[in-house]
Design a protein around this motif. Sequence first.
Motif, mmCIF file in Angstrom:
data_model
loop_
_atom_site.group_PDB
_atom_site.id
_atom_site.type_symbol
_atom_site.label_atom_id
_atom_site.label_comp_id
_atom_site.label_asym_id
_atom_site.label_seq_id
_atom_site.Cartn_x
_atom_site.Cartn_y
_atom_site.Cartn_z
ATOM 1 N N TYR A 77 0.785 -0.797 0.191
ATOM 2 C CA TYR A 77 -0.009 0.122 -0.093
ATOM 3 C C TYR A 77 0.908 1.151 -0.037
ATOM 4 N N ASN A 78 1.746 1.184 0.798
ATOM 5 C CA ASN A 78 2.716 2.436 0.915
ATOM 6 C C ASN A 78 3.651 2.730 -0.284
ATOM 7 N N HIS A 79 3.955 1.591 -0.954
ATOM 8 C CA HIS A 79 4.781 1.826 -2.227
ATOM 9 C C HIS A 79 3.717 2.374 -3.126
ATOM 10 N N ALA A 80 2.503 1.904 -3.102
ATOM 11 C CA ALA A 80 1.453 2.416 -4.259
ATOM 12 C C ALA A 80 1.259 3.880 -3.872
ATOM 13 N N ARG A 81 1.312 4.403 -2.696
ATOM 14 C CA ARG A 81 0.997 5.489 -2.182
ATOM 15 C C ARG A 81 1.898 6.458 -3.129
ATOM 16 N N MET A 82 3.140 6.210 -3.558
ATOM 17 C CA MET A 82 4.126 6.827 -3.963
ATOM 18 C C MET A 82 4.084 6.789 -5.517
ATOM 19 N N ILE A 83 3.102 6.123 -5.898
ATOM 20 C CA ILE A 83 2.767 5.982 -7.699
ATOM 21 C C ILE A 83 3.223 7.581 -8.369
ATOM 22 N N ASP A 84 2.508 8.427 -7.738
ATOM 23 C CA ASP A 84 2.446 9.769 -8.506
ATOM 24 C C ASP A 84 3.632 10.607 -7.826
ATOM 25 N N PHE A 85 4.782 9.970 -7.130
ATOM 26 C CA PHE A 85 5.836 10.775 -6.611
ATOM 27 C C PHE A 85 6.761 11.183 -7.835
ATOM 28 N N SER A 86 7.379 12.428 -8.090
ATOM 29 C CA SER A 86 8.386 12.714 -8.873
ATOM 30 C C SER A 86 9.397 13.439 -8.119
ATOM 31 N N MET A 87 10.558 13.028 -8.430
ATOM 32 C CA MET A 87 11.605 13.515 -7.870
ATOM 33 C C MET A 87 11.881 15.203 -8.308
ATOM 34 N N ASP A 88 11.155 15.623 -9.403
ATOM 35 C CA ASP A 88 11.232 16.835 -9.894
ATOM 36 C C ASP A 88 10.250 18.059 -9.491
ATOM 37 N N THR A 89 9.157 17.485 -8.710
ATOM 38 C CA THR A 89 8.155 18.222 -8.544
ATOM 39 C C THR A 89 7.145 17.724 -7.567
ATOM 40 N N VAL A 90 6.560 18.750 -6.592
ATOM 41 C CA VAL A 90 5.602 18.407 -5.602
ATOM 42 C C VAL A 90 4.310 17.770 -6.151
ATOM 43 N N THR A 91 3.738 17.031 -5.244
ATOM 44 C CA THR A 91 2.100 16.613 -5.346
ATOM 45 C C THR A 91 1.371 17.509 -4.709
ATOM 46 N N ARG A 92 0.834 18.403 -5.026
ATOM 47 C CA ARG A 92 -0.122 19.704 -4.159
ATOM 48 C C ARG A 92 -0.914 18.679 -3.248
ATOM 49 N N SER A 93 -0.913 19.183 -1.839
ATOM 50 C CA SER A 93 -1.763 18.695 -1.012
ATOM 51 C C SER A 93 -3.265 18.825 -1.393
ATOM 52 N N SER A 94 -3.469 19.630 -2.328
ATOM 53 C CA SER A 94 -5.270 20.031 -2.876
ATOM 54 C C SER A 94 -5.506 18.852 -3.377
ATOM 55 N N THR A 95 -4.516 18.227 -4.238
ATOM 56 C CA THR A 95 -4.755 17.231 -5.231
ATOM 57 C C THR A 95 -4.727 15.926 -4.423
ATOM 58 N N LEU A 96 -4.190 15.740 -3.371
ATOM 59 C CA LEU A 96 -4.044 14.473 -2.618
ATOM 60 C C LEU A 96 -4.756 14.223 -1.245
ATOM 61 N N SER A 97 -5.330 13.087 -1.344
ATOM 62 C CA SER A 97 -6.236 12.769 -0.063
ATOM 63 C C SER A 97 -5.743 11.502 0.625
ATOM 64 N N TYR A 98 -6.418 11.174 1.570
ATOM 65 C CA TYR A 98 -6.209 9.893 2.160
ATOM 66 C C TYR A 98 -6.170 8.329 1.119
ATOM 67 N N GLY A 99 -5.317 7.409 1.163
ATOM 68 C CA GLY A 99 -5.422 6.360 0.286
ATOM 69 C C GLY A 99 -6.350 5.493 0.074
ATOM 70 N N GLU A 100 -6.662 4.883 -0.607
ATOM 71 C CA GLU A 100 -7.787 3.727 -0.572
ATOM 72 C C GLU A 100 -7.118 2.496 -0.484
#
Length: 560
Positions: free
Chosen positions: A339-362
């Motif tokens: 689950y935690n690895h999947a949580r990082m699927i949209d992680f990019s080393m170059d740019t942030v994931t805005r908190s407004s576009t991120l919620s709790y995981g399913e």
Amino acid sequence: MKKILLLLIALFVFVDTNAQSRSTQIYENGLVVSAEVYASEAGKQILQQGGNAIDAAVAVQFALAVTLPRAGNIGGGGFMVIHLTDGTKAALDYREKAPQQASRNMYIRNGEFKPELSWEGILSVGVPGTVDGMVTALERYGRMPLELVLQPAIDLAKNGYYLSYSQARALNNRSETFQKYKGSKKYFTRQNGIPFKEGDLFVQEDLGETLEQIARYGRDGFYAGPVADAIVKEMKQNGGLITHSDLRNYRSKWRAPVIAQFQNYELIMMPPPSSGSIAITQILDMMDDYALSELGHNSADYVHLMSESMRRAFADRSYYLGDPDFYDVPKQGLLDPKYNHARMIDFSMDTVTRSSTLSYGEFSNNYESHETTHFSVIDKEGNSVAVTTTLNGSFGSHVAVSDAGFLLNNEMDDFSAQPGVPNSYGLIGGEANAIEPGKRMLSSMTPTIVTKNGKAQMILGAAGGPRIITATLQSFLNMAVFGMNAQEAIAANRVHHQWLPDVLYYENYGLSPDTIRLLEAKGHTLKETSIGRGHIIYIDAEGNKSSGVDPRGDGHASGY
Ligand code: DON
């Protein structure tokens, strides 16, 4: 004789202020590291009298109730994590509970949440857990009688101790608030109006008597009899909710610790209602795919990866975590590396994931369901204890129990008083952490013992609200990944991200200007602040102990 001893200790405090020089000292037997010198010395005294780490930890908790009134307490609560040399791992929850008369909307007036009510004064108080916790811990794992481990605290209360500069300043800073409450005015302000100063002898007669009641009658010395009467009287006179039956029914609780694996280390941590163990496990899992030491300590990429992991873990915290006795916390799902690895699927080393576009995981449905203080203790056999304890805010509710001499917590603010509205630490919560009678409020306190090959190697934790979690994580990574010694690990500058607000916090001089520019280029908004105050004991393979005393506070290591 006692006065001479106090003077000697005071001299030691004022002369020995260089934490770094203490850090290199090796202790072969026992060691106590706490936020305050008298309390560390009390623990050491108990160890030298033949007590084990649990005896010493109980002595330190009670001593801190006298010598660190802003956080040490008998009117608050905390968590204790234990690792014994026979392999026993235990976690004791002595967190406060909402009184039976508490209700979901108790801080709402005319449809509006009134944060001042959950933060200060009589309505902010949860049913205290500390005394039951100490009695319970001692009964199961201690060797000494309660009256013996309480003696240092009783002496410190009745004979007094010398205020440090920061203690005097802290009392003076709150003087106006203390004036509002009869007991606090009596105990924590000067009747003649002269401010406290460094070196003043601070005597607390009524607190000494309360501690004597506990020494004589155990938990009944607090939850029944004159002390309980004094608490209930304080409540009745000021519109508070805690009753005799709330006090009588309070029980601390043994819980199965959360155990996380990271490389060759095993982290033994406090389970919910602490959120720290789950968050740290998640963050470590999320960071695990990267060669951390190659990224470099506090490089832009390291800070970015870590803060993006923190962002995701705190988003989950806000939705999923609360008191497991009331809410089905999906522990198994949150602790699943997949689950935690999947949580990082949209992680990019170059740019942030805005908190407004991120919620709790399913989850897939496969699963069933600003004041605290930390101290670490090890005895000469290697039994170890990590404790984090709190009144919540500095001096808690600011209400001291008249005639009983101690401050009550303002822990009710740790509930999500109104889902979606941030509490005093900017934390947002939901249903899982809504107020219910008898429920424990979610906590960030994360006392942790790290073992290697079955032996305790690090005993750590911190104060600092949600920053406890991130400070403890970084102290661990500093030692485990970057090879820092305990003092370097605790002193190193830290960063913090908690999902909302969408800000990456860093410490003064903690990141170089070019690192800050690189992080801004990835999209981070950075703000400077102080992040946590922790304490570490490190034990090497030969069993030698060394300390990490946080230079952000007045901490002290006492060993032999
Ligand atoms: O349990 C908690 O998470 C908070 N009551 C801790 C408060 C805290 O650490 C404030 N301190 N420095």
